[in-house]
Design a protein around this motif. Structure first.
Motif: not given
Length: 275
Positions: A73, A77, A107-108, A111-112, A150, A153, A157, A164
Motif C-alpha cells: 500500500n 499510494n 494512515v497507510i 488501513y494495512s 476498497t 481507498v 488516501l 482509513p
C-alpha cells in the motif's frame, strides 16, 4: 513501474528475512525445535493443538499480513499520488510520489492493519474446511466484496487527509457510482494481462521441458530466465495499469469530468454513472 517493482522487492526481502530468521532461530535453539516437535506429535485431548499455539500462529500470520500489506500500500499510494497529480496537470517526479506516501505512512499503516485483519479472517474461513465447502465459498465471496468495496481507498488516501475508516466508507459510497467501472476494469485487465501471462507460463514450461529432455542445459536456463523475466514485467505492467485506472475512476467519480489525457467520448461511454 518502479513503484510496484520496489514493492515486490520489499516483500521478497521481508519474506526472506522472516523465513531465514525463523529457520536460524529454530536451528540455533534446540529447545525451541523440541517444543515445536512436541506440539506436532502430542495434540491436546480434542485432537487439536493447544489454543495458545493457534493464537500465536494467528498473531504471527496477522503481523506478516500487516507488513506485506503496508509495503504494498505504501508504494501503491506513491504511484497513485503521482498519477493523480499528473492527471490534474502537474509534473510529479518519482521522489514526489515517495514523499506523499511518507506523509500518509501512519494512515497507510492503519488501513494495512484493517486489511490484514480481513485477510486473517478470510484465511480462517478457508482453513476451517478440510475440503472446499461453505467456508471456502464464503471466503471467496468475502474477498471479492472486500476488493470491490476498497477499490478506491488508495486514491482517496492519496488525495485526502482522512483516516482509513473514513476512506473505506467513502470508497463504499463511490462504489454505487463506479460498480460497473470497477468490475469491467478487473475483468478487462485480467483478460489483457492474464491471457498473455498464461501463454508465457505454458511456453516457458514447454520450452524448459523440451530443452531438458534434449539435454541442452544452457537453452533450458535461458528459456526459464526469459520466461520468468517476461512474466515479472507483465505483473509490473498489470499493477501499474491498475493503479493508474483506479486514479482515473476516482477523479471521474469525484468530479464527473474525464481526467487528463483520456478521450472524453470514449471514457464517458465506458464509465457511465450508476448513481
Amino acid at each position: 513501474m518502479l513503484y510496484p517493482l520496489l514493492a515486490g522487492l520489499g516483500i521478497l526481502l521481508f519474506s526472506a528475512l522472516i523465513l531465514g530468521g525463523g529457520g536460524w532461530l529454530v536451528l540455533s535453539h534446540p529447545e525451541l525445535e523440541q517444543l515445536l516437535s512436541q506440539l506436532e506429535q502430542q495434540p491436546s485431548q480434542d485432537g487439536d493443538a493447544p489454543w495458545w499455539a493457534y493464537a500465536a500462529g494467528a498473531l504471527l500470520l496477522w503481523l506478516f499480513l500487516l507488513i506485506t500489506s503496508f509495503i504494498t500500500n505504501f508504494f501503491l499510494n506513491a504511484l497513485v499520488g503521482g498519477t493523480l497529480e499528473r492527471l490534474r496537470g502537474g509534473n510529479p517526479t518519482f521522489g514526489d510520489g515517495l514523499a506523499l506516501a511518507r506523509q500518509r505512512a501512519g494512515v497507510i499503516l492503519g488501513y494495512s492493519g484493517i486489511a490484514a485483519t480481513v485477510g486473517l479472517l478470510l484465511s480462517f474461513l478457508r482453513g476451517r474446511d478440510q475440503q472446499p465447502g461453505i467456508g471456502f465459498l464464503l471466503a471467496s465471496l468475502g474477498g471479492f466484496a472486500w476488493s470491490v468495496a476498497t477499490f478506491l481507498v488508495i486514491p482517496i488516501l492519496a488525495a485526502k487527509d482522512i483516516g482509513p475508516v473514513a476512506a473505506i466508507k467513502e470508497s463504499v459510497t463511490l462504489l454505487k457510482r463506479t460498480w460497473g467501472e470497477q468490475l469491467s476494469i478487473n475483468v478487462g485487465l485480467g483478460f489483457i494481462i492474464g491471457l498473455p501471462m498464461l501463454l508465457m507460463m505454458a511456453g516457458t514450461f514447454a520450452g524448459g521441458f523440451w530443452a531438458a529432455n534434449t539435454e541442452q542445459p544452457v537453452l533450458m536456463i535461458a528459456t526459464i530466465a526469459t520466461g520468468v523475466t517476461l512474466i515479472a514485467l507483465l505483473s509490473l505492467m498489470s499493477a501499474t495499469l491498475n493503479a493508474m485506472i483506479r486514479s482515473a475512476v476516482y477523479l471521474y467519480a469525484e468530479t464527473g469530468a474525464v481526467p487528463g489525457p483520456f478521450d472524453d467520448a470514449f471514457v464517458r461511454q465506458a464509465m457511465r454513472s450508476r448513481a
